[in-house]
Design a protein around this motif. Structure first.
Motif, PDB file in Angstrom:
ATOM      1  N   ILE A   1      64.589 -18.515  -5.379  1.00 50.46           N
ATOM      2  CA  ILE A   1      63.176 -18.620  -5.742  1.00 50.46           C
ATOM      3  C   ILE A   1      63.047 -18.123  -7.170  1.00 50.46           C
ATOM      4  CG2 ILE A   1      60.866 -17.672  -5.343  1.00 50.46           C
ATOM      5  CD1 ILE A   1      61.520 -17.615  -2.363  1.00 50.46           C
ATOM      6  N   VAL A   2      62.310 -18.838  -8.009  1.00 51.80           N
ATOM      7  CA  VAL A   2      62.133 -18.485  -9.415  1.00 51.80           C
ATOM      8  C   VAL A   2      60.706 -17.992  -9.624  1.00 51.80           C
ATOM      9  CG1 VAL A   2      62.108 -19.353 -11.782  1.00 51.80           C
ATOM     10  CG2 VAL A   2      63.864 -20.149 -10.175  1.00 51.80           C
ATOM     11  N   VAL A   3      60.575 -16.819 -10.267  1.00 51.15           N
ATOM     12  CA  VAL A   3      59.263 -16.232 -10.525  1.00 51.15           C
ATOM     13  C   VAL A   3      59.147 -15.901 -12.008  1.00 51.15           C
ATOM     14  CG1 VAL A   3      57.603 -14.453  -9.845  1.00 51.15           C
ATOM     15  CG2 VAL A   3      59.385 -15.173  -8.233  1.00 51.15           C
ATOM     16  N   ASP A   4      58.226 -16.582 -12.695  1.00 54.01           N
ATOM     17  CA  ASP A   4      58.006 -16.345 -14.127  1.00 54.01           C
ATOM     18  C   ASP A   4      56.632 -16.896 -14.489  1.00 54.01           C
ATOM     19  OD1 ASP A   4      58.103 -16.411 -17.039  1.00 54.01           O
ATOM     20  OD2 ASP A   4      60.278 -16.181 -16.837  1.00 54.01           O
TER      21      ASP A   4
ATOM     22  N   ILE B   1      72.043 -25.615  -7.714  1.00 47.97           N
ATOM     23  CA  ILE B   1      71.331 -24.544  -7.019  1.00 47.97           C
ATOM     24  C   ILE B   1      70.069 -25.119  -6.378  1.00 47.97           C
ATOM     25  CG2 ILE B   1      70.147 -22.336  -7.264  1.00 47.97           C
ATOM     26  CD1 ILE B   1      73.108 -22.085  -7.724  1.00 47.97           C
ATOM     27  N   ASP B   2      69.809 -24.767  -5.145  1.00 52.75           N
ATOM     28  CA  ASP B   2      68.618 -25.222  -4.429  1.00 52.75           C
ATOM     29  C   ASP B   2      67.454 -24.280  -4.745  1.00 52.75           C
ATOM     30  OD1 ASP B   2      66.784 -26.335  -2.736  1.00 52.75           O
ATOM     31  OD2 ASP B   2      67.777 -25.702  -0.880  1.00 52.75           O
TER      32      ASP B   2
ATOM     33  N   VAL C   1      68.853 -15.496  -3.375  1.00 56.94           N
ATOM     34  CA  VAL C   1      68.548 -14.734  -4.587  1.00 56.94           C
ATOM     35  C   VAL C   1      67.127 -15.062  -5.067  1.00 56.94           C
ATOM     36  CG1 VAL C   1      69.252 -14.213  -6.965  1.00 56.94           C
ATOM     37  CG2 VAL C   1      70.986 -14.845  -5.269  1.00 56.94           C
ATOM     38  N   VAL C   2      66.428 -14.027  -5.521  1.00 58.07           N
ATOM     39  CA  VAL C   2      65.152 -14.206  -6.214  1.00 58.07           C
ATOM     40  C   VAL C   2      65.390 -13.916  -7.692  1.00 58.07           C
ATOM     41  CG1 VAL C   2      62.790 -13.371  -6.502  1.00 58.07           C
ATOM     42  CG2 VAL C   2      63.769 -13.580  -4.210  1.00 58.07           C
ATOM     43  N   VAL C   3      65.067 -14.882  -8.549  1.00 59.36           N
ATOM     44  CA  VAL C   3      65.192 -14.711  -9.995  1.00 59.36           C
ATOM     45  C   VAL C   3      63.791 -14.453 -10.536  1.00 59.36           C
ATOM     46  CG1 VAL C   3      65.936 -15.753 -12.164  1.00 59.36           C
ATOM     47  CG2 VAL C   3      67.164 -16.280 -10.044  1.00 59.36           C
ATOM     48  N   ILE C   4      63.576 -13.287 -11.155  1.00 55.80           N
ATOM     49  CA  ILE C   4      62.224 -12.878 -11.498  1.00 55.80           C
ATOM     50  C   ILE C   4      62.139 -12.284 -12.898  1.00 55.80           C
ATOM     51  CG2 ILE C   4      62.539 -10.593 -10.423  1.00 55.80           C
ATOM     52  CD1 ILE C   4      59.596 -10.814  -9.483  1.00 55.80           C
TER      53      ILE C   4
END
Length: 226
Positions: A4-7, A25-26, A48-51
């Motif tokens: 999950i991408v958070v920005d 990557i899904d 993984v959470v990318v934040i």
């Protein structure tokens, strides 16, 4: 691999999500802020959470707070914090509280998407990944009390590269030594730091945490008079 991408930045968020998808990557979801992130992680169960570290509403440490909330609510979820700011205190705060499956990378250093992809895989495997720039800054500071003083210069080099999240093979390539020699140095580091045989990944994380704690403590120490 599911992330999950958070920005809050539209360009950064969508650009990162697109590059990750192209790398296989899904990307399960994209968020503009940390509100509702924990329920989303509970529902989607990403690896993984990318934040981003600074987001609405205060643009201070929302990313760190959200990282802690996610790892407390959904144990086993890895979190990679991305930042434009070279703040060793932020990196230390993260790994001190959650020494496994946490990472801190500088956005400006991500010139190759595969560096990010490799970091994501390492975090999902339970490792810790810290940006090399931060590691180098910590290494350059004077140490007054050094619990790592029993390590040789080569063992310190290997430990610093472990802190960057490099595998044994990558360390060997960087230092122009064989995989077996790297393994010998890593084993020696574990022994000198008193890290028992609790699994290679766990000991690597503990060794990195010892290194980072020592470097950060040294940065605040008052140098002794010559």
């Amino acid at each position: 691999m599911r992330v999950i991408v958070v920005d809050d930045s539209l360009l950064a968020r969508e650009g990162l999500a697109r590059l990750l998808r192209e790398a296989g990557i899904d990307v399960l979801a994209e968020r503009t802020d940390a509100q509702g992130l924990v329920p989303l992680v509970e529902a989607e169960r990403p690896d993984v959470v990318v934040i981003d570290i600074k987001m609405p509403p205060t643009y201070t440490d929302e990313g760190l707070v959200a990282a802690a909330d996610v790892m407390e609510a959904v144990p086993g979820t890895a979190v990679l914090v991305l930042s434009q700011y070279l703040e060793t205190a932020y990196a230390m705060r993260l790994v001190e509280e959650f020494p496994e499956r946490t990472g801190y990378l500088l956005k400006d250093r991500l010139s190759d998407i595969m560096v990010l992809v490799d970091a994501i895989h390492r975090l999902a495997d339970g490792e810790t990944v810290i940006d090399p720039t931060i590691v180098n800054r910590l290494l350059s500071r004077r140490r007054r009390i050094d619990p790592l003083q029993s390590l040789t210069d080569r063992e310190r080099e290997v430990l610093a590269l472990l802190a960057e999240g490099l595998s044994n093979r990558a360390i060997g390539d960087r230092l122009f030594i064989t995989d077996r020699t790297v393994e010998t140095h890593v084993t020696s580091v574990f022994a000198k730091l008193g890290l028992g045989d609790d699994g290679a990944t766990h000991r690597r994380v503990l060794a990195v945490l010892t290194f980072l704690r020592n470097a950060e403590a040294s940065s605040t120490a008052v140098p002794t008079e010559p």
